[in-house]
Design an enzyme around this catalytic site. Structure first.
Site, PDB file in Angstrom:
ATOM      1  N   ASP A  52     -23.587  -6.949 -20.412  1.00  0.00           N
ATOM      2  CA  ASP A  52     -24.546  -5.898 -20.729  1.00  0.00           C
ATOM      3  C   ASP A  52     -23.789  -4.599 -21.002  1.00  0.00           C
ATOM      4  O   ASP A  52     -22.709  -4.360 -20.451  1.00  0.00           O
ATOM      5  CB  ASP A  52     -25.496  -5.727 -19.535  1.00  0.00           C
ATOM      6  CG  ASP A  52     -26.612  -4.757 -19.823  1.00  0.00           C
ATOM      7  OD1 ASP A  52     -26.420  -3.550 -19.595  1.00  0.00           O
ATOM      8  OD2 ASP A  52     -27.677  -5.204 -20.292  1.00  0.00           O
ATOM      9  N   GLY A  74     -27.612  -3.338 -28.982  1.00  0.00           N
ATOM     10  CA  GLY A  74     -28.777  -2.592 -28.535  1.00  0.00           C
ATOM     11  C   GLY A  74     -30.056  -3.160 -29.109  1.00  0.00           C
ATOM     12  O   GLY A  74     -30.055  -4.107 -29.898  1.00  0.00           O
ATOM     13  N   SER A 118     -29.477   4.775 -37.797  1.00  0.00           N
ATOM     14  CA  SER A 118     -30.566   4.140 -38.540  1.00  0.00           C
ATOM     15  C   SER A 118     -31.328   5.170 -39.359  1.00  0.00           C
ATOM     16  O   SER A 118     -31.387   6.358 -39.005  1.00  0.00           O
ATOM     17  CB  SER A 118     -31.528   3.465 -37.551  1.00  0.00           C
ATOM     18  OG  SER A 118     -32.707   3.027 -38.204  1.00  0.00           O
ATOM     19  N   ASN A 119     -31.945   4.695 -40.428  1.00  0.00           N
ATOM     20  CA  ASN A 119     -32.853   5.556 -41.182  1.00  0.00           C
ATOM     21  C   ASN A 119     -34.041   5.996 -40.324  1.00  0.00           C
ATOM     22  O   ASN A 119     -34.717   6.985 -40.653  1.00  0.00           O
ATOM     23  CB  ASN A 119     -33.362   4.834 -42.439  1.00  0.00           C
ATOM     24  CG  ASN A 119     -34.158   3.580 -42.146  1.00  0.00           C
ATOM     25  OD1 ASN A 119     -33.650   2.647 -41.523  1.00  0.00           O
ATOM     26  ND2 ASN A 119     -35.393   3.526 -42.607  1.00  0.00           N
ATOM     27  N   HIS A 120     -34.280   5.314 -39.207  1.00  0.00           N
ATOM     28  CA  HIS A 120     -35.403   5.686 -38.352  1.00  0.00           C
ATOM     29  C   HIS A 120     -35.135   6.956 -37.558  1.00  0.00           C
ATOM     30  O   HIS A 120     -36.057   7.503 -36.936  1.00  0.00           O
ATOM     31  CB  HIS A 120     -35.797   4.518 -37.458  1.00  0.00           C
ATOM     32  CG  HIS A 120     -36.268   3.352 -38.262  1.00  0.00           C
ATOM     33  ND1 HIS A 120     -37.446   3.379 -38.977  1.00  0.00           N
ATOM     34  CD2 HIS A 120     -35.698   2.154 -38.541  1.00  0.00           C
ATOM     35  CE1 HIS A 120     -37.595   2.243 -39.632  1.00  0.00           C
ATOM     36  NE2 HIS A 120     -36.542   1.485 -39.390  1.00  0.00           N
ATOM     37  N   TYR A 149     -37.058   3.993 -30.625  1.00  0.00           N
ATOM     38  CA  TYR A 149     -35.848   3.436 -31.229  1.00  0.00           C
ATOM     39  C   TYR A 149     -35.142   4.485 -32.091  1.00  0.00           C
ATOM     40  O   TYR A 149     -33.939   4.721 -31.954  1.00  0.00           O
ATOM     41  CB  TYR A 149     -36.206   2.204 -32.060  1.00  0.00           C
ATOM     42  CG  TYR A 149     -35.097   1.732 -32.976  1.00  0.00           C
ATOM     43  CD1 TYR A 149     -33.957   1.131 -32.462  1.00  0.00           C
ATOM     44  CD2 TYR A 149     -35.187   1.901 -34.358  1.00  0.00           C
ATOM     45  CE1 TYR A 149     -32.931   0.709 -33.294  1.00  0.00           C
ATOM     46  CE2 TYR A 149     -34.174   1.481 -35.190  1.00  0.00           C
ATOM     47  CZ  TYR A 149     -33.048   0.889 -34.657  1.00  0.00           C
ATOM     48  OH  TYR A 149     -32.032   0.483 -35.483  1.00  0.00           O
ATOM     49  N   SER A 178     -31.633  -1.403 -44.326  1.00  0.00           N
ATOM     50  CA  SER A 178     -31.972  -2.783 -43.944  1.00  0.00           C
ATOM     51  C   SER A 178     -30.886  -3.698 -44.479  1.00  0.00           C
ATOM     52  O   SER A 178     -30.749  -3.855 -45.694  1.00  0.00           O
ATOM     53  CB  SER A 178     -33.325  -3.189 -44.540  1.00  0.00           C
ATOM     54  OG  SER A 178     -34.361  -2.361 -44.044  1.00  0.00           O
ATOM     55  N   ARG A 187     -40.458  -1.778 -50.672  1.00  0.00           N
ATOM     56  CA  ARG A 187     -39.890  -0.609 -50.000  1.00  0.00           C
ATOM     57  C   ARG A 187     -38.424  -0.824 -49.655  1.00  0.00           C
ATOM     58  O   ARG A 187     -37.591   0.075 -49.831  1.00  0.00           O
ATOM     59  CB  ARG A 187     -40.678  -0.302 -48.721  1.00  0.00           C
ATOM     60  CG  ARG A 187     -40.084   0.855 -47.934  1.00  0.00           C
ATOM     61  CD  ARG A 187     -40.630   0.956 -46.514  1.00  0.00           C
ATOM     62  NE  ARG A 187     -39.798   1.860 -45.737  1.00  0.00           N
ATOM     63  CZ  ARG A 187     -38.683   1.514 -45.109  1.00  0.00           C
ATOM     64  NH1 ARG A 187     -38.254   0.250 -45.159  1.00  0.00           N
ATOM     65  NH2 ARG A 187     -37.970   2.411 -44.443  1.00  0.00           N
TER      66      ARG A 187
END
Length: 280
Positions: A52, A74, A118-120, A149, A178, A187
């Site tokens: 972990d 993650g 990330s794009n997030h 996230y 992605s 998209r």
């Protein structure tokens, strides 16, 4: 930034995951020896470290004598804050702290870290209407995470900046779109990173000189691209693929992007209002 001879022994965290599996197959062709780590056993890799991210003793052993770290481990979808906290926030902190401790042990430079952002992290940013003349989204755009996230990826970028400023640990944070073998909807054609281009980008991020902490977007050279890849190209990244080859098939199946679809209005897609949930 010119490329150096670069690292060769790389710790790959998240090696059993989807992106980790792709990179296990592709990075050796760029000259890397991989040390693998995941919380689950890695198929076909009996020597992989099963641990972990909050197992600090295992992490310190894992980074010993490596030249670089590609940190893909993650939770990769939305989850509860407590689960995101343990895996993506505490876990990423422990990864950076282990790299810092390794540099101290060596009495020399720390291993380079490439962090899977990330794009997030900018998920609530409206998608640019490039076809109408909107500019590509720059890396300097205000972070607007769309989920816990995405919030964890914003934290990771700040953690990387902190470790560069305070401890001299170089990191490239890659805001991955992605990364799949091919895009699965219209998209995704704007943010798709082909696996081969992913390996090219990670190689560039591991070998470019003097990166300090650099944030770049991670996608292929897509005709329908939404964001500015100049930072990634400055590392030496030369994308070869374009999602447009899938356009006819995807448009026939899904139709064009529509303002009536909430998932088409923002950079984060469906993460903004109906995020996919981590199953574990």
């Amino acid at each position: 930034m010119a490329a150096s001879s670069g690292p060769r022994t790389i710790l790959l965290t998240g090696a059993a995951g989807g992106l980790g599996t792709l990179m296990r197959e592709l990075l050796p062709s760029h000259g890397y020896e991989l040390r693998l780590l995941d919380v689950r056993p890695v198929d076909g890799a009996p020597d992989a470290i099963v641990a972990d991210l909050n197992d600090t003793e295992a992490l310190r052993a894992a980074v010993r004598d490596v030249d670089g770290v590609l940190h893909l481990a993650g939770i990769s979808l939305e989850s509860t804050f407590d689960k995101i906290l343990e895996s993506n926030i505490r876990g990423t902190y422990h990864l950076f702290d282990s790299v810092r401790a390794e540099a101290e042990r060596r009495g020399g430079p720390a291993p380079r870290v490439v962090f899977a952002s990330s794009n997030h992290a900018i998920g609530f940013t409206p998608r640019p209407r490039v076809e109408d003349g909107d500019p590509l989204v720059p890396v300097s755009t205000l972070r607007r995470p769309d989920t816990y996230y995405g919030l964890s990826k914003s934290f990771g970028e700040d953690l990387a900046q902190f470790h560069w400023d305070k401890f001299g640990i170089e990191t490239v944070s890659v805001r991955i779109g992605s990364c799949f073998k091919e895009p699965t909807d219209v998209r995704m054609m704007s943010v798709w990173l082909s696996p081969a281009d992913g390996a090219r980008l990670f190689h560039a991020a591991l070998t470019a000189k003097d990166v300090g902490h650099t944030v770049v977007y991670g996608s292929s050279a897509n005709t329908r691209l939404w964001w500015d890849l100049s930072g990634a190209r400055a590392l030496g990244y030369d994308p070869q693929d374009d999602s447009e080859v899938y356009a006819d098939k995807l448009l026939a199946e899904f139709g064009p992007l529509s303002d009536d679809n909430p998932a088409h209005l923002h950079m984060g897609g469906r993460f903004v209002d109906d995020p996919p949930i981590w199953p574990y």
